[in-house]
Design a protein around this motif. Structure first.
Motif, PDB file in Angstrom:
ATOM      1  N   VAL A 103      54.821  17.879  38.423  1.00 35.06           N
ATOM      2  CA  VAL A 103      53.936  17.611  39.565  1.00 35.06           C
ATOM      3  C   VAL A 103      52.825  16.668  39.123  1.00 35.06           C
ATOM      4  N   ASP A 104      52.708  15.515  39.801  1.00 37.27           N
ATOM      5  CA  ASP A 104      51.663  14.554  39.443  1.00 37.27           C
ATOM      6  C   ASP A 104      50.389  14.861  40.212  1.00 37.27           C
ATOM      7  N   ALA A 105      49.377  14.003  40.032  1.00 36.34           N
ATOM      8  CA  ALA A 105      48.075  14.238  40.644  1.00 36.34           C
ATOM      9  C   ALA A 105      48.164  14.300  42.162  1.00 36.34           C
ATOM     10  N   ALA A 106      48.942  13.379  42.750  1.00 35.73           N
ATOM     11  CA  ALA A 106      49.069  13.368  44.207  1.00 35.73           C
ATOM     12  C   ALA A 106      49.788  14.615  44.701  1.00 35.73           C
ATOM     13  N   GLY A 107      50.812  15.022  43.977  1.00 29.86           N
ATOM     14  CA  GLY A 107      51.542  16.226  44.359  1.00 29.86           C
ATOM     15  C   GLY A 107      50.672  17.464  44.270  1.00 29.86           C
ATOM     16  N   ALA A 108      49.867  17.549  43.222  1.00 31.02           N
ATOM     17  CA  ALA A 108      48.964  18.688  43.065  1.00 31.02           C
ATOM     18  C   ALA A 108      47.927  18.703  44.188  1.00 31.02           C
ATOM     19  N   ALA A 109      47.398  17.515  44.510  1.00 32.83           N
ATOM     20  CA  ALA A 109      46.400  17.435  45.579  1.00 32.83           C
ATOM     21  C   ALA A 109      46.978  17.905  46.907  1.00 32.83           C
ATOM     22  N   ALA A 110      48.241  17.570  47.150  1.00 31.81           N
ATOM     23  CA  ALA A 110      48.894  18.011  48.379  1.00 31.81           C
ATOM     24  C   ALA A 110      49.039  19.525  48.424  1.00 31.81           C
ATOM     25  N   LEU A 111      49.076  20.146  47.251  1.00 30.59           N
ATOM     26  CA  LEU A 111      49.170  21.600  47.164  1.00 30.59           C
ATOM     27  C   LEU A 111      47.808  22.265  47.132  1.00 30.59           C
ATOM     28  N   GLY A 112      46.754  21.473  47.201  1.00 31.90           N
ATOM     29  CA  GLY A 112      45.411  22.024  47.195  1.00 31.90           C
ATOM     30  C   GLY A 112      44.848  22.272  45.817  1.00 31.90           C
ATOM     31  N   ALA A 113      45.358  21.563  44.805  1.00 25.10           N
ATOM     32  CA  ALA A 113      44.944  21.795  43.425  1.00 25.10           C
ATOM     33  C   ALA A 113      44.661  20.472  42.730  1.00 25.10           C
ATOM     34  N   ARG A 114      44.089  20.579  41.543  1.00 20.81           N
ATOM     35  CA  ARG A 114      43.864  19.408  40.713  1.00 20.81           C
ATOM     36  C   ARG A 114      44.757  19.492  39.489  1.00 20.81           C
ATOM     37  N   ALA A 115      45.570  18.472  39.248  1.00 25.62           N
ATOM     38  CA  ALA A 115      46.508  18.463  38.121  1.00 25.62           C
ATOM     39  C   ALA A 115      45.750  18.248  36.820  1.00 25.62           C
ATOM     40  N   VAL A 116      46.041  19.089  35.830  1.00 22.83           N
ATOM     41  CA  VAL A 116      45.407  18.980  34.516  1.00 22.83           C
ATOM     42  C   VAL A 116      46.440  19.323  33.456  1.00 22.83           C
ATOM     43  N   THR A 117      46.109  19.035  32.203  1.00 25.33           N
ATOM     44  CA  THR A 117      46.964  19.469  31.103  1.00 25.33           C
ATOM     45  C   THR A 117      46.856  20.976  30.946  1.00 25.33           C
ATOM     46  N   LEU A 118      47.819  21.565  30.250  1.00 19.25           N
ATOM     47  CA  LEU A 118      47.772  23.003  30.021  1.00 19.25           C
ATOM     48  C   LEU A 118      46.512  23.382  29.255  1.00 19.25           C
ATOM     49  N   GLU A 119      46.167  22.585  28.257  1.00 18.04           N
ATOM     50  CA  GLU A 119      44.986  22.895  27.453  1.00 18.04           C
ATOM     51  C   GLU A 119      43.710  22.833  28.299  1.00 18.04           C
ATOM     52  N   ALA A 120      43.609  21.838  29.167  1.00 15.73           N
ATOM     53  CA  ALA A 120      42.434  21.732  30.035  1.00 15.73           C
ATOM     54  C   ALA A 120      42.371  22.897  31.007  1.00 15.73           C
ATOM     55  N   LEU A 121      43.522  23.314  31.510  1.00  9.89           N
ATOM     56  CA  LEU A 121      43.561  24.450  32.432  1.00  9.89           C
ATOM     57  C   LEU A 121      43.077  25.719  31.738  1.00  9.89           C
ATOM     58  N   LEU A 122      43.588  25.968  30.540  1.00  6.85           N
ATOM     59  CA  LEU A 122      43.206  27.179  29.825  1.00  6.85           C
ATOM     60  C   LEU A 122      41.714  27.195  29.519  1.00  6.85           C
ATOM     61  N   ALA A 123      41.194  26.062  29.080  1.00  2.00           N
ATOM     62  CA  ALA A 123      39.784  25.991  28.703  1.00  2.00           C
ATOM     63  C   ALA A 123      38.857  26.021  29.911  1.00  2.00           C
ATOM     64  N   GLY A 124      39.350  25.608  31.080  1.00  2.00           N
ATOM     65  CA  GLY A 124      38.474  25.452  32.227  1.00  2.00           C
ATOM     66  C   GLY A 124      38.583  26.506  33.297  1.00  2.00           C
TER      67      GLY A 124
END
Length: 340
Positions: A193-214
């Motif tokens: 899922v790219d940034a546009a796809g994530a945005a369409a799902l109501g989310a912000r696309a990030v790396t796994l490491e960024a997600l875990l840390a944030g």
């Protein structure tokens, strides 16, 4: 083109599930779409001692499968030469369907979309409860019988909390829908899922490491594949902020449980676990008694009257098949490289 007569179908599952998957009104609808004997439920495709089973399989165009169905391999093709579709009234077909059926082009459908609904509902409920620190409050209330003071509740609440969703699977996508009305910030990690796809799902696309840390809450919805085994290893678990919550309703093998246990025993993280590795955990596991762990026995998926939702999806697929329409929930062999 629709068939001149309804397709011949055979049930193949543990018969204990049949009444909940197909209660009487739904079973009647199924029998209008297919020639099927509800009293005949196959558990062993290699058993040739029952002439009724042998005869039914020899005519079967459709297998309606579920939990307890044995592996579908060359023995099944030999016993069911007319077979053209497998409609699975459960989730993953990875362990169910053998290579021989894929090679012959048997159509496979799964009710995984229906099973995603209760898993996502369970996950949403746990995220909301975790944000209110309900589990810790329960433990303290049991011990003190006193309401918490303002100091204990200052850091709780769901306003603006950041939720990290790992995997835009069917469960992940359903959860993203359920999260929309709430005041959360949503991060998503999914390599497909790219940034546009994530945005369409109501989310912000990030790396796994960024997600875990944030994220305040990390919830897992990835498939159990070789590439996802222990995706949350010791190093990645260490990225989750102090006081963070891990929710796992996917598969226990996504997490290094030795590393997770160390984090939980230390009290740095909390966890809500409906799946573990192994499953169930050994009787002496500290996760059964730790106050910062909420452990349930793989109950997030369809249970009780929720099984009817899975049966309904199968009946709808059967009606499509009988009328010559394409299946709505077909699983293709190539999907197994990235789906559960």
């Amino acid at each position: 083109m629709p068939s001149a007569s309804p397709p011949t179908a055979v049930f193949a599952m543990d018969p204990v599930h049949l009444p909940l998957l197909f209660p009487p009104p739904l079973l009647a609808r199924l029998r209008r779409a297919a020639d099927v004997d509800p009293a005949l439920v196959v558990r062993d495709f290699t058993d040739r001692t029952d002439p009724g089973v042998t005869r039914a399989l020899s005519r079967a165009e459709v297998l309606i499968t579920g939990w307890g169905c044995p592996h579908l391999d060359e023995d099944v093709l030999g016993a069911a030469p007319a077979l053209r579709a497998v409609l699975h009234a459960a989730g993953s077909v990875r362990a169910l369907v053998g290579e021989a059926l894929w090679r012959r082009g048997v159509a496979v459908s799964s009710a995984v979309t229906g099973n995603a609904v209760p898993v996502a509902e369970y996950t949403l409920a746990m995220i909301l409860l975790a944000g209110k620190d309900v589990f810790a409050h329960r433990e303290r209330f049991r011990a003190t019988h006193a309401r918490p003071d303002a100091a204990r509740t200052a850091a709780t609440g769901n306003l603006g909390r950041r939720v990290g969703v790992v995997g835009a699977s069917r469960v992940g996508r359903r959860l993203l829908e359920l999260l929309r009305p709430h005041d959360f910030e949503i991060l998503l990690h999914d390599p497909y899922v790219d940034a546009a796809g994530a945005a369409a799902l109501g989310a912000r696309a990030v790396t796994l490491e960024a997600l875990l840390a944030g994220s305040d809450v990390v919830t897992l919805h990835a498939p159990d594949l070789p590439g996802t085994h222990h995706m949350l290893n010791r190093e990645r678990l260490a990225l989750i902020r102090d006081g963070g919550v891990l929710v796992n309703t996917a598969r226990g093998a996504l997490v290094d449980h030795a590393a997770l246990t160390d984090e939980l025993v230390a009290g740095r993280l909390s966890a809500i676990l409906d799946v573990t590795e192994p499953e169930p955990l050994p009787a002496d596991s500290p996760l059964y008694t730790l106050p910062n762990v909420f452990l349930t026995p793989h109950v997030a998926g369809a249970l009780g009257n929720e099984l009817e939702r899975l049966g309904r999806l199968v009946v709808e697929e059967l009606e499509r098949l009988a009328s010559g329409r394409p299946l709505a929930h077909q699983v293709r062999h190539g999907d197994l490289t990235r789906l559960a």
